[in-house]
Design a protein around this motif. Structure first.
Motif, mmCIF file in Angstrom:
data_model
loop_
_atom_site.group_PDB
_atom_site.id
_atom_site.type_symbol
_atom_site.label_atom_id
_atom_site.label_comp_id
_atom_site.label_asym_id
_atom_site.label_seq_id
_atom_site.Cartn_x
_atom_site.Cartn_y
_atom_site.Cartn_z
ATOM 1 N N GLY A 5 -3.547 2.827 11.587
ATOM 2 C CA GLY A 5 -4.037 1.564 12.134
ATOM 3 C C GLY A 5 -3.988 0.444 11.116
ATOM 4 N N ALA A 6 -4.339 0.743 9.852
ATOM 5 C CA ALA A 6 -4.282 -0.280 8.809
ATOM 6 C C ALA A 6 -2.849 -0.741 8.583
ATOM 7 N N GLY A 7 -1.905 0.174 8.588
ATOM 8 C CA GLY A 7 -0.512 -0.201 8.423
ATOM 9 C C GLY A 7 -0.003 -1.052 9.568
ATOM 10 N N LYS B 90 -2.288 -0.465 20.100
ATOM 11 C CA LYS B 90 -3.665 -0.037 19.886
ATOM 12 C C LYS B 90 -3.847 0.339 18.422
ATOM 13 N N ILE B 91 -4.787 -0.299 17.781
ATOM 14 C CA ILE B 91 -5.006 -0.104 16.343
ATOM 15 C C ILE B 91 -6.275 0.714 16.155
ATOM 16 N N THR C 202 0.871 -1.195 0.000
ATOM 17 C CA THR C 202 0.000 0.000 0.000
ATOM 18 C C THR C 202 0.896 1.230 0.000
ATOM 19 N N ARG C 203 1.068 1.834 -1.176
ATOM 20 C CA ARG C 203 1.994 2.956 -1.296
ATOM 21 C C ARG C 203 1.545 4.180 -0.507
ATOM 22 N N ALA C 204 0.262 4.243 -0.159
ATOM 23 C CA ALA C 204 -0.219 5.403 0.618
ATOM 24 C C ALA C 204 0.390 5.430 2.015
ATOM 25 N N LEU C 205 0.934 4.281 2.453
ATOM 26 C CA LEU C 205 1.543 4.223 3.783
ATOM 27 C C LEU C 205 2.988 4.707 3.787
ATOM 28 N N GLU C 206 3.491 5.107 2.623
ATOM 29 C CA GLU C 206 4.888 5.527 2.542
ATOM 30 C C GLU C 206 5.192 6.682 3.497
ATOM 31 N N ARG C 207 4.271 7.623 3.578
ATOM 32 C CA ARG C 207 4.498 8.795 4.445
ATOM 33 C C ARG C 207 4.425 8.425 5.936
ATOM 34 N N LEU C 208 3.846 7.258 6.235
ATOM 35 C CA LEU C 208 3.704 6.832 7.625
ATOM 36 C C LEU C 208 4.730 5.773 8.004
ATOM 37 N N ILE D 126 7.080 2.323 12.383
ATOM 38 C CA ILE D 126 8.226 1.746 13.098
ATOM 39 C C ILE D 126 8.283 2.272 14.527
ATOM 40 N N ASP D 127 8.058 3.575 14.717
ATOM 41 C CA ASP D 127 8.137 4.163 16.055
ATOM 42 C C ASP D 127 7.084 3.577 16.991
ATOM 43 N N VAL D 128 5.870 3.364 16.490
ATOM 44 C CA VAL D 128 4.795 2.810 17.337
ATOM 45 C C VAL D 128 5.145 1.397 17.785
ATOM 46 N N LEU D 129 5.631 0.575 16.880
ATOM 47 C CA LEU D 129 5.955 -0.809 17.227
ATOM 48 C C LEU D 129 7.160 -0.880 18.167
ATOM 49 N N VAL D 130 8.172 -0.056 17.907
ATOM 50 C CA VAL D 130 9.352 -0.068 18.774
ATOM 51 C C VAL D 130 8.996 0.431 20.166
ATOM 52 N N LYS D 131 8.159 1.466 20.243
ATOM 53 C CA LYS D 131 7.742 1.985 21.547
ATOM 54 C C LYS D 131 6.963 0.942 22.332
ATOM 55 N N ALA D 132 6.140 0.155 21.640
ATOM 56 C CA ALA D 132 5.400 -0.902 22.328
ATOM 57 C C ALA D 132 6.359 -1.933 22.911
ATOM 58 N N LEU D 133 7.425 -2.288 22.185
ATOM 59 C CA LEU D 133 8.407 -3.235 22.706
ATOM 60 C C LEU D 133 9.166 -2.665 23.893
ATOM 61 N N GLU D 134 9.457 -1.353 23.852
ATOM 62 C CA GLU D 134 10.178 -0.725 24.952
ATOM 63 C C GLU D 134 9.318 -0.617 26.206
ATOM 64 N N THR D 135 7.996 -0.482 26.028
ATOM 65 C CA THR D 135 7.101 -0.292 27.162
ATOM 66 C C THR D 135 6.873 -1.589 27.923
ATOM 67 N N ASP D 136 6.784 -2.691 27.236
ATOM 68 C CA ASP D 136 6.452 -3.974 27.858
ATOM 69 C C ASP D 136 7.503 -5.009 27.428
ATOM 70 N N ALA D 137 8.195 -5.610 28.417
ATOM 71 C CA ALA D 137 9.275 -6.561 28.098
ATOM 72 C C ALA D 137 8.808 -8.004 28.113
ATOM 73 N N SER D 138 7.508 -8.229 28.092
ATOM 74 C CA SER D 138 6.996 -9.604 28.145
ATOM 75 C C SER D 138 7.332 -10.404 26.888
#
Length: 1197
Positions: free
Chosen positions: A986-988, A979-980, A939-945, A950-962
């Motif tokens: 959210g789609a990305g 949270k989607i 989905t090329r429309a996600l290029e700008r996002l 990446i930041d949302v997923l990395v932040k989730a890993l940093e917040t919870d070490a489970s």
């Protein structure tokens, strides 16, 4: 009538014979010296609080000289006109004299005094100092006479008798204390009674105000007598209250329009326009009031004068001036209503003379006072207002006499009822005005100018001394206008151009605009060049023009818009002729605001655009050349948006500005600028901490990240070797750009220095570079190219992390005229990611070294392998790993065996650790990047996002070490707590999580490069195992001792049996052999020639388990490879599995050798060979017989 302070009258009387003696004269003189009375405390029956009279002047008069009929009058007078206290002084030596003579004299005096109302009396018994009676008898005599006097005359239980002991110490205040106290009490008692009676009369008269026959003037005289009485008692505040109440009553009468008790409004005399305002002796005011013929003008002047006189005694000089200003301005409006009946310019002359006379009178009153600094400033300001009021009358007279033009600022002083036709009354006014200086000024123009300047300067001096500069500056402007009228243009121009800077902070827009308008006119009249000085005058004028309050004063032409347009055209021409750039801050004619606080990417090139709205408050077009907006970020970074423009129309103007910088983040609005040739209008928008706390928040602008723009990242080198120069890896990604040059500068606030001359590019297809002391420059960069350069830097071991500010200046081939600037701030870790604990174990010719690794941060570290490398293995040093190794994300222990020949020079070993961080540019983040890449490719429309995903997923890993435990075991990455939402982001996220779930559950660390390529994963990321190489010194030890304690089969056995055949019992002597084997194998090279050392062994004292018999401690000589043996006997103290005692072995000092005045003790380490051994001790067995006495048998029957 002169209102000199009325003193309290106290009469005295005495026998005629006594009054003619020198003794009385001494008593009288001493009594007068005790006056005036001080600290009287009056508790009035009609007032709630106690009044304190600091000082009260008392007049002593003989009763014979004061007759009652002389003080009687039908006109209410001050109650102090009559005596308040009558004193009778007598000398009586004994009771007989008192009975025969003195008592009758006192009775006659008392009979006369007691008939007088509201008067007190006092008997003073004087004891002469020349009495020859004994002290005790004298005291009895005094008491007897005084008691008789009190019994005869204190009939109302009020003590009115006092004794004065006359002695040589007559000046001592203690001698007079009782008498002075009685005098104070008598005066206050009489005054209170008289005042209460007079107040009742006033209330009775005031209550009859609505009844026929009531007369305000009669009421005024009655109430004024109350005020004068209080004034005579130095109760100035109470006296002033009476006059304020009289003034309020007068205004009520005035509102009722019942002025039948007064004459006309004003009947001006020949000197009324110049007489001192606060003088009460210039006219018989009280007589006019009693005759009901006083004019309202005279009555108001008299009432004001009396109030000001009392205020002067209170020291309230500022209130006097303010009260006078209010009176002159308000009553002048009343006089304007009958101005036609008054002599020409009577009102102006009266105000002028009155204001100046009050200033002179206040200066005279202030002379004996000591005013504080703040009081003196307020007093000067109030006087300045009076002098300025007098100056305003000169404006009116000057316009009438045509000495001044009928235009601002002079015309601002004209009253609304001023009639220009009065100009012909000037000649008549010259003869009717009694103020000589005013009459001369009307006739003589030069005399008028001299008087005008003199009065104005006097007001300026007063305002300056009061600290009121803005009032002084306003008067300076009037002097400048006078200079213009008199043709002194140079002086006027200097004044007009300097004054507005002082007006502006106070918001005096009208005056500021007028001054600047006049300065422009004068500048043109003087035919001066339109230089930088003229530009500043014009800009200040335009600043005031945009404020509506000043427009009525500004226009010198009918068409205001044409006038402003003409000035703007002249401004443009003058700005083009400037020699240098001229900034002008915060001009209100233009305002600029951010229309959209989210900047947009330029898409086809590096940079972003920002929309702004410019409001032109002028009524005409404003030519401009450029618009600029500057944003501020962290660490003083700046981003500048610009646009070339030509004109701003009146009202709103929307503009789109471009910035070639690709820096992303949130910035605050720092400044805005609009350029007109070399003239720059500037505005600062940064908020101080105080403003932010007050709720004035800064304007924030968000700039999105451009993933296709040039970017620079910093990271640690893949191989870190301690002891070698530190380096940082600079990763430059060109993105969409083909760059001709890219210059990179690195600076660290911590003071770390970067050595660009020693920098080198790593990898193939390296571009040409230029290096200098401050930067490294890359040349001819291709689109999509990534260049890695290693830049050495100074030691940073004191920091765990260092912040590095990056400045990149690059020029693209598509826009060679634009130099782009990119400022970034990166944090690079400098501390080792793992902590290493080293433990060494010597075992003969072998050394076992154990390394314990643990992470030093919150991030998880995966260790692939560890190796201990020996640089000289061919020379007799061999390293062998003792444990199998496998990748681990937890703390690990690694054991190595080192074999070396004795005396071999041992260079440091190197511990090589291969690792990578799960969080950094490593496997986990790479997994996320690959998943996001796949989602974006679909989905090329996600290029700008991309970066947001990446930041949302990395932040989730940093917040919870489970996720760590599951990932470490199975290789499956489950991102927790994402949270989607129902949007593009959210789609990305949903698609990226699905991609990660579809990856095979295989440990990433076990994948080969070929397998990674098959999985479409980046080999640059997954293949980057990092290395740390740490130097490890080989430990040295002079002596290695192996101590062993072995149980023998019997005391005579010489061989050590592997298995005992006889059991061991508690309490049984057990034979044992202590052996100590010594080795010098790991001794330092310099001590290899030493053949022996003196040693000492010591068996541990285990008093709860073993009893040791034999040589528990002893010295011996140790040699390399030899064994020292000692037989001992052990006795177990109880049964069970017992550990054998440990043996301590220490080296003794080397005899004859010293270092730093201390003996030298060789290093020694002892290994307990039997440390893990235990022996089984059995309890002792056997049979014991005990005889128990059961007692004697009973044989009796």
């Amino acid at each position: 009538m002169t209102f000199s302070p009325q003193r309290v009258v106290v009469t005295y009387a005495a026998p005629l014979v006594f009054l003619s003696t020198d003794h009385w004269k001494q008593i009288y003189a001493s009594l007068v010296s005790q006056l005036p009375l001080r600290n009287l405390h009056w508790k009035a029956t009609t007032r709630p609080t106690i009044r304190t009279i600091q000082e009260l002047d008392v007049k002593l008069v003989s009763l014979e000289t004061l007759r009652e009929d002389q003080t009687a009058s039908q006109i209410p007078q001050s109650i102090l006109q009559k005596p308040l206290l009558n004193i009778y002084v007598f000398i009586c030596e004994d009771s007989e004299t008192y009975k025969t003579t003195t008592r009758k004299q006192i009775k006659d005096w008392h009979a006369t005094i007691s008939q007088r109302k509201n008067q007190e009396w006092l008997l003073v018994h004087v004891v002469r100092p020349d009495q020859s009676v004994a002290q005790g008898r004298l005291f009895q005599m005094k008491t007897s006479v005084l008691d008789k006097v009190k019994a005869d005359f204190n009939t109302d239980k009020k003590d009115r008798c006092v004794q004065l002991v006359w002695s040589a110490d007559k000046d001592n205040p203690a001698v007079w204390a009782d008498l002075i106290t009685k005098i104070k009490e008598g005066i206050l008692s009489a005054f209170d009674a008289a005042l209460t009676q007079r107040e009742e009369e006033v209330r009775r008269s005031e209550g009859q105000r609505q009844m026929p026959g009531w007369n305000f003037c009669t009421f005024f005289i009655l109430k004024e007598s109350l005020a004068s009485s209080l004034e005579g008692m130095n109760l100035y505040e109470d006296a002033l209250q009476q006059y304020q109440e009289l003034e309020a009553t007068f205004f009520q009468v005035l509102q009722e329009k019942n002025l039948s008790w007064f004459g006309p409004l004003i009947t001006p005399s020949s000197s009324d326009d110049s007489a001192p305002l606060l003088s009460v002796t210039k006219k018989p005011y009280r007589d006019l009031i009693l005759a009901n013929t006083i004019s309202v003008f005279d009555f108001r002047v008299y009432l004001l004068a009396r109030q000001c006189a009392l205020l002067s005694k209170l020291g309230e000089l500022e209130d006097i001036c303010q009260k006078t200003v209010a009176f002159l301005t308000t009553f002048a409006r009343t006089l304007r209503e009958v101005e036609d009946t008054l002599p020409p310019f009577f009102i102006e002359s009266w105000i002028y003379s009155s204001a100046l006379s009050v200033v002179d009178q206040c200066d005279e009153w202030a002379r004996p006072l000591e005013l504080a600094k703040n009081q003196l400033a307020a007093f000067s300001a109030a006087k300045g207002e009076l002098v300025e009021l007098a100056r305003l009358q000169l404006d009116i007279l000057g316009i009438a006499a045509q000495h001044l033009p009928n235009q601002p600022p002079f015309s601002l002083s004209l009253p609304k009822s001023y009639n220009v036709s009065r100009d012909n009354q000037v000649e008549e006014a010259v003869t009717t005005i009694s103020r000589t200086e005013l009459a001369s000024a009307l006739k003589d123009r030069d005399a008028f100018y001299e008087l005008y300047v003199s009065v104005t300067n006097r007001a300026i001096e007063l305002y300056v001394s009061a600290g009121r500069r803005k009032f002084a500056l306003k008067l300076h402007g009037s002097l400048a206008s006078l200079d213009v009228h008199r043709g002194r243009l140079s002086s006027a121009l200097h004044t007009f151009t300097s004054l507005p800077a002082h007006y502006s902070p106070h918001g005096w827009t009208s005056l500021e605009a007028f001054m600047l308008n006049r300065a422009l006119d004068i500048h043109a009249a003087a035919e001066r060049p339109r230089d930088q000085e003229w530009i500043h005058i014009l800009l200040h004028f335009l600043r005031a023009y945009v404020d509506d309050m000043g427009k009525d004063l500004l226009m010198s032409e009918e068409d205001g818009e044409a006038y402003i347009s003409q000035l703007i055209r002249a401004l443009k021409d003058a700005a083009n002729e400037l020699d240098s750039d001229t900034p002008y801050p915060d001009h209100p004619a233009l305002t600029m605001t951010i229309a959209d606080r989210d900047a947009k990417l330029a898409e086809t090139r590096d940079g972003s655009v920002l929309k702004v709205v410019i409001q032109n408050h002028l009524s005409c077009d404003l030519p401009i050349n450029e618009v600029e907006v500057q944003l501020a970020g962290r660490d003083n970074s700046r981003i500048t948006y610009t646009e070339k423009a030509t004109c701003l129309t009146p009202g709103k103007n929307e503009r789109t500005l471009f910035s070639p910088s690709s820096s992303a983040g949130t910035y605050s609005l720092f400044s805005t600028e609009i350029s007109l040739a070399r003239l720059h209008f500037q505005w600062k928008h940064m908020k101080t901490v105080k403003q932010i706390r007050a709720g004035l928040m800064p304007t924030l602008v968000h700039i999105p990240r451009d993933v296709h723009a040039l970017d620079v990242r910093l990271k640690q080198p893949p191989r870190i070797e301690l002891g070698t120069p530190s380096r940082v890896m600079v990763v430059l990604s060109t993105g969409r750009n083909e760059a001709a040059t890219a210059r990179i500068q690195l600076t660290a606030p911590s003071g770390i220095q970067f050595k660009f001359h020693d920098a080198e590019v790593i990898g193939e297809d390296a571009p040409p570079i230029r290096k200098d002391d401050e930067s490294i420059t890359f040349l001819d960069l291709k689109r999509g190219q990534t260049i890695v350069a290693a830049v050495p830097h100074s030691d940073a071991s004191a920091y765990h992390f260092i912040r590095v500010n990056i400045t990149v200046e690059y020029v693209t081939t598509s826009e060679p005229d634009v130099t782009r600037s990119l400022r970034l701030s990166r944090v690079v870790p400098t501390a080792l990611p793992v902590a290493i604990n080293v433990e060494d174990f010597f075992r003969g010719t072998r050394l076992f070294t154990r390394f314990t690794l643990s992470t030093t941060s919150h991030q998880h570290v995966r260790v692939r392998s560890t190796h201990l490398l020996s640089p000289n293995e061919a020379d007799g040093v061999k390293v062998t790993s003792c444990l199998a190794q496998k990748p681990s994300t937890v703390s690990g222990r690694y054991l190595f065996q080192i074999d070396a020949n004795r005396g071999q020079v041992r260079d440091p070993l190197k511990l090589q650790i291969s690792y990578r961080m799960l969080r950094e540019v490593s496997e986990v983040e790479t997994l996320i990047e690959l998943a996001v890449e796949e989602a974006v490719s679909e989905t090329r429309a996600l290029e700008r996002l991309r970066q947001d995903l990446i930041d949302v997923l990395v932040k989730a890993l940093e917040t919870d070490a489970s996720w760590v435990e599951l990932y470490g075991v199975t290789g499956e990455l489950v991102v927790p707590g994402v949270k989607i939402a129902d949007d593009d982001l959210g789609a990305g996220l949903r698609r990226a999580l699905e991609v990660m779930e579809n990856y095979p559950m295989v440990r990433v660390s076990e994948l080969t490069e070929a397998q990674i390529l098959k999985k479409r994963r980046s080999p640059a990321s997954f293949g980057e195992w990092r290395e740390i190489i740490i130097p490890v010194d080989v430990p040295q030890m002079h002596i290695l001792a192996s101590a062993r304690l072995q149980i023998l089969e019997n005391p005579f056995s010489s061989e050590k049996l592997q298995k005992r055949t006889r059991p061991l019992y508690a309490g049984q002597p057990i034979s044992a052999l202590l052996t100590v084997t010594t080795s010098f194998h790991w001794a330092p090279p310099e001590d290899t020639k030493v053949e022996s050392y003196n040693m000492r062994y010591d068996i541990e004292d285990l008093t709860q388990d073993w009893l040791v018999s034999g040589r528990k401690r002893g010295d011996f000589q140790a040699k390399d490879g030899e064994t020292y043996s000692v037989p001992i006997t052990l006795i177990a103290l109880h049964h069970g599995e017992l550990a054998l005692p440990k043996v301590g072995v220490t080296a003794l000092p080397i005899p004859g050798e010293h270092r730093m005045r201390s003996t030298i003790i060789p290093g020694c380490e002892t290994h307990q060979v039997h440390g893990a051994e235990k022996v089984l001790v059995l309890p002792r067995g056997g049979r014991s017989t005990f005889v128990v006495n059961m007692g004697e048998a009973n044989t009796s029957t």
